[in-house]
Design an enzyme around this catalytic site. Structure first.
Site, PDB file in Angstrom:
ATOM      1  N   SER A 326       4.302   4.682  13.474  1.00 41.71           N
ATOM      2  CA  SER A 326       4.339   4.039  12.158  1.00 41.71           C
ATOM      3  C   SER A 326       5.441   2.991  12.030  1.00 41.71           C
ATOM      4  O   SER A 326       5.453   2.244  11.062  1.00 41.71           O
ATOM      5  CB  SER A 326       4.514   5.096  11.077  1.00 41.71           C
ATOM      6  N   ASP A 365      -5.531  10.706   8.218  1.00 45.50           N
ATOM      7  CA  ASP A 365      -4.166  10.388   7.817  1.00 45.50           C
ATOM      8  C   ASP A 365      -3.301  11.573   8.234  1.00 45.50           C
ATOM      9  O   ASP A 365      -3.787  12.693   8.406  1.00 45.50           O
ATOM     10  CB  ASP A 365      -4.077  10.205   6.302  1.00 45.50           C
ATOM     11  N   HIS A 371      -2.926  10.315   0.241  1.00 47.41           N
ATOM     12  CA  HIS A 371      -1.827   9.817  -0.586  1.00 47.41           C
ATOM     13  C   HIS A 371      -2.299   9.379  -1.973  1.00 47.41           C
ATOM     14  O   HIS A 371      -1.520   8.904  -2.775  1.00 47.41           O
ATOM     15  CB  HIS A 371      -1.158   8.616   0.101  1.00 47.41           C
ATOM     16  N   CYS A 384       1.474   5.609   4.721  1.00 48.23           N
ATOM     17  CA  CYS A 384       0.047   5.942   4.588  1.00 48.23           C
ATOM     18  C   CYS A 384      -0.753   5.307   5.722  1.00 48.23           C
ATOM     19  O   CYS A 384      -0.778   4.090   5.883  1.00 48.23           O
ATOM     20  CB  CYS A 384      -0.478   5.445   3.238  1.00 48.23           C
TER      21      CYS A 384
END
Lengths: 612, 377
Positions: A326, A365, A371, A384
């Site tokens: 991420s 996810d 989310h 997210c």
């Protein structure tokens, strides 16, 4: 008797003798002239020739080893030095009974059979009057022990030699590197004249990449020797020129903090001074002690290091290639903004998975239940995945990779160390070439969350973070700040990756989102926000492990840990006027926010906290 | 009866005044020359040995021994030497045979006979007894010798020469042969005969070559081309030439010879001591040394001319010529015009037995000169 003399003619005999004596005298005179002629030829006509031969006979040029340059950190702390080590040496011709002496010394000091073996090998190649080392690097205790009994061992002497020493051992093993004995191959690549008196050469790290400067210039000594090569007299010398001292950009205190911060985990930390590219921290864990390499590490110990599952010899910061996870999201977010694919207000609903049109496969996810409604800011803050699946899909792999390339991903940063890895930025062309397969849309999605083919090194990650912190201005990361005794005291900074023009509003938006990662209530690195009076912009990352395949290890007790995710964190601070950018990779550390971020905070705080 | 030489015509009262040294049967000019060279020897040995006093003391002791041998032999009347020449020769040959059977091996050759209290080289003794036996034999006959006598003489030379060559010690063997040949030369064999001998020897050379040891062949090959093997067989010659050549006109000075003191020169206190001398004292020193040798030779030949009987004349002539041959062979070897044979430089080189023999020879010469009488004893 009477008969003998009566029949002789004395007069004739007398004449005969005189005759012969005169003949002998003539011959003798002639031969004398022959000798004299030959002597005149040798000593007058040949004098010059033989004089020079006689000079060549006795005078030999002996190289003098230059003192290797020292390496300092930015505060002037010594990172690599030359210390006096004491070695026990024997001169065979002065030793009475060699075997007795050897066993006696072995009983007195800690000398193993390997050292005895090495001594015997050296002895075969050396002259009888040469001093042959038996025991390297004697401890104070051994020195004292020997000094007391020295009288028992004629021909044994303690010699002081300069040896490279790395006081910080493991902590700097990769970046500073080490010197070792020159091997045949290396000898071919260097100027043999400069290395005539030198036994050691930089093998890795700074020691290798700045070898020519650190080494200095060999000097020469004219010595008079006898026919066996024994030194008789010193006639004159050209002193050696010491190697230059290097001042690194590294900060040993921060380096220590990063190394210790990794705790028992393997991983890497790279911190860069955002505006200059000065590398403050360059850590790879586990490290190793470089000091044994200086004197030739025992094969057994070396094999142990090489075969260790933790791969201590591997410089993770420079050569470790990890999926960024991420941590790549701020860059992709920026790509979306810059390409006009999304704006800050654009919002999606995250149900916990993403599906491509007409495909049943669900891309999950990390948060199973989703989310909910998220915009760019929330997507970065909460990391997210679904938002970025969609964004990546809209961008397409070519635009995505093309934008990341501007931040130096997929190419070497040009750091002043050799062996750097370039990582991997996937594209259609790359996949066709490397795997002869078409590009699948699903691969674009997972690229959007930094998974799949994409790979980065911790150095690249830190470098890209610095560029982001500078709002697009690229710096070239480097380790050497100052070279002593050189006109150009600063390394001329070459622009490596070109500066990119980013809409400042877009940049500020992304950076604000990154600040929220740390300081926002729902930020994934919220835990590190307390106790600091400046803003840190960061992004956590969790990368699924697949590098483990290459270093597969069947030790069952470890497999569990090995399969855990890598924890990543990138950050810079202060957010509005960035001075330090950092990337942390903790192998199998689990979640970035809980493991990697605290390490980054410690390092940042050490830097900013000290200066404020 | 007394041989009627010209000197015998002097009346008793006309004899030259004779001092104390003459009563000791010492010839003053000769002993002066010998003493001069012995002093040079001590000086140059001090340098060649690397200033070892110990070695110098040993050399001085040997000098003392050698001079004693000279003094003793000078007292013995030539007549006694003549009478005992055959016995000495037979003993010498016996010892040579003994060496071949049970001698000590030193430096790869059997040369030494261990008599318990000291080691002894019989070849040294034979160096003197060979010319003595030949002089004794030829003196029995009218000079110049006839063909039959020459044949016998050749045999007398060949026996010891071959025995020594067998040890193997080619250098000494050739020197012994040379000392015997010198007697023949003095005895007046015709020039034509000598020329024929030389031609014959030249013809025999290939056969001689065939019988030589490899190291002897190598030495001769080395002489012809020392550079072919600079670190092996040619090393001595090359280093010796460097030492001499670098000495130049005036030399590097006493104790300053680098070739010597840095041990580049092999055998520097023994066979190659002339190179040390040449390096340190230069051409002038060398010419001085050659002159000293020449003067000693002249004195020896003077003694030969004035010797009173055939035996003495032949022996004295042989000893004089042999002395010069030693000098020539050694210097010739060191300066690279003769092959390397183990011959020391007379009176200068460090070395025991050869110096004793040499001075014994001079003792005989002095005896011949100082025992001259106008009237028979």
């Amino acid at each position: 008797m009477v008969r003998r003399f009566t029949i002789k003619d004395s007069y004739l005999e007398n004449r005969l003798i005189i005759n012969r004596v005169v003949a002998a005298l003539v011959v003798i005179l002639f031969l004398n002239l022959l000798l004299a002629g030959r002597l005149i030829y040798l000593q007058i006509s040949g004098h010059e020739h033989y004089s020079s031969l006689s000079q060549n006979n006795r005078i030999k040029i002996s190289p003098l080893q230059p003192t290797r340059g020292l390496i300092f950190d930015r505060q002037g702390e010594i990172l690599a030095q030359n210390i006096t080590t004491y070695s026990l040496e024997l001169i065979p011709e002065q030793v009475g009974n060699l075997e007795e002496t050897l066993t006696g010394l072995q009983r007195l000091l800690d000398i193993d059979d390997r050292e005895i073996e090495q001594f015997r090998r050296l002895r075969k190649r050396s002259k009888r009057f040469a001093s042959i080392p038996l025991k390297w690097r004697m401890t104070e205790r051994e020195l004292a022990k020997f000094s007391v009994r020295r009288f028992q061992f004629p021909g044994a002497e303690v010699h002081a030699r300069l040896a490279r020493d790395y006081p910080y051992g493991n902590i700097l093993a990769h970046v500073v590197g080490y010197v070792g004995r020159i091997n045949e191959k290396e000898l071919k690549s260097v100027d043999p004249a400069a290395y005539r008196g030198t036994n050691h050469i930089g093998k890795t790290g700074i020691e290798a990449s700045y070898e020519t400067m650190l080494h200095g210039k060999a000097g020469y000594e004219e010595i008079e020797t006898n026919a066996q090569g024994r030194l008789i007299n010193r006639l004159g010398q050209i002193p050696p020129e010491s190697g230059v001292n290097l001042h690194l950009t590294l900060d040993i205190q921060m380096q220590k903090a990063a190394y210790n911060g990794l705790g028992t985990h393997n991983g890497a930390v790279v911190a860069i001074e955002a505006k200059t590219g000065n590398i403050l921290v360059f850590t790879s864990k586990p490290g190793f002690d470089p000091n044994p390499f200086v004197h030739g590490i025992p094969v057994k110990d070396y094999d142990l290091l090489r075969s260790s599952a933790d791969r201590p010899l591997f410089d993770r910061a420079l050569r470790g290639q990890y999926p960024p996870g991420s941590t790549v999201k701020p860059f992709i977010g920026l790509a979306g903004l810059e390409h006009g694919v999304v704006d800050m207000r654009h919002s999606i609903f995250c149900p916990g998975f993403y599906q491509l049109p007409n495909v049943s496969h669900k891309y999950r996810d990390w948060k199973t239940w989703g989310h909910g409604h998220v915009d760019m800011n929330a997507a970065i803050t909460q990391s997210c995945d679904v938002y970025f699946y969609g964004l990546a899909y809209s961008l397409g792999i070519e635009r995505l990779s093309g934008f990341l390339k501007k931040f130096g991903f997929g190419s070497k940063t040009g750091i002043d160390l050799s062996g750097e890895k370039a990582g991997l930025l996937p594209s259609r062309k790359w996949k066709r070439k490397a795997r002869n397969e078409p590009w699948y849309p699903g691969e674009t999605l997972i690229a959007g969350i930094g998974q799949g083919f994409i790979q980065v090194t911790p150095l690249q990650l830190a470098n890209a973070t610095a560029q982001l912190a500078n709002r697009g201005k690229a710096v070239r990361p480097h380790l050497v700040r100052r070279i002593e005794r050189k006109a150009e005291s600063m390394i001329p900074l070459q622009q490596f990756s070109p500066d990119i023009q980013i809409d400042p509003r877009n940049a500020e938006s992304i950076i604000q989102a990154m600040v929220n990662v740390v300081h926002g209530d729902r930020g994934t690195a919220h835990s590190i926000s307390n106790g600091i009076d400046y803003k840190i912009a960061g992004k956590t990352g969790t990368a699924q492990v697949f590098t483990v395949k290459q270093e597969e290890n069947y030790d069952e007790s470890r497999i569990d840990k090995k399969l855990r995710d890598h924890a990543l964190f990138i950050a810079f601070a202060p957010a509005n006027n960035p001075r330090i950018a950092i990337a942390v990779v903790v192998e199998n550390g689990g979640h970035g926010g809980s493991v990697a971020a605290p390490i980054a905070k410690q390092v940042i705080h050490r830097y900013l906290g000290r200066e404020s | 009866m007394i041989p009627q030489t010209s000197e015998n015509r002097f009346p008793l009262g006309n004899q030259p005044a004779r001092g104390f040294l003459h009563h000791l049967h010492i010839d003053v000019p000769l002993v002066a020359g010998l003493a001069f060279l012995s002093s040079i020897s001590l000086i140059i040995l001090y340098s060649a040995s690397g200033q070892q006093m110990e070695l110098l003391m040993r050399h001085a002791a040997r000098l003392g021994l050698a001079y004693s041998a000279m003094l003793i032999l000078a007292q013995i009347h030539p007549r006694h030497l003549q009478r005992h020449a055959p016995l000495l020769f037979v003993i010498g040959i016996g010892l040579l045979v003994a060496v071949l059977i049970g001698g000590d091996i030193g430096k790869g050759a059997q040369r030494w006979l261990n008599l318990g209290f000291f080691r002894f080289q019989p070849a040294e003794m034979i160096k003197i007894s060979t010319p003595m036996i030949i002089a004794w034999y030829l003196a029995e006959h009218v000079l110049p010798p006839q063909r039959r006598q020459i044949m016998v003489t050749a045999g007398l030379i060949a026996i010891p020469a071959l025995l020594i060559a067998k040890q193997p010690d080619l250098g000494t063997s050739l020197l012994v042969a040379a000392s015997g040949t010198a007697v023949l030369f003095m005895s007046g064999i015709s020039w034509w005969f000598q020329v024929r001998c030389v031609i014959l020897l030249a013809g025999l050379t290939p056969i001689l070559w065939h019988f030589m040891h490899d190291y002897q062949k190598a030495r001769i090959m080395t002489l012809l081309n020392p550079e072919a093997d600079p670190l092996g067989k040619g090393y001595q010659i090359i280093q010796s030439k460097i030492a001499i050549g670098s000495g130049g006109m005036y030399g590097k000075g006493w104790l300053n010879g680098t070739q010597t003191h840095l041990e580049f020169l092999p055998e520097r206190s023994t066979d190659f001591i002339f190179a040390v001398f040449a390096e340190e004292f230069g051409l002038l020193g060398c010419l001085g040394l050659l002159t000293a040798y020449l003067l000693i030779c002249c004195r020896c030949l003077y003694i030969t001319v004035h010797a009173q009987d055939t035996f003495s004349r032949l022996l004295a002539g042989s000893l004089s010529i042999t002395f010069f041959v030693y000098v020539f062979v050694n210097i010739g070897m060191v300066i690279g015009i003769l092959p390397v044979v183990g011959v020391p430089l007379p009176l200068i080189s460090y070395g025991g037995t050869s110096m004793v023999t040499l001075l014994a020879g001079f003792g005989i010469l002095m005896s011949i000169h100082t025992h001259r009488r106008l009237l028979p004893v």
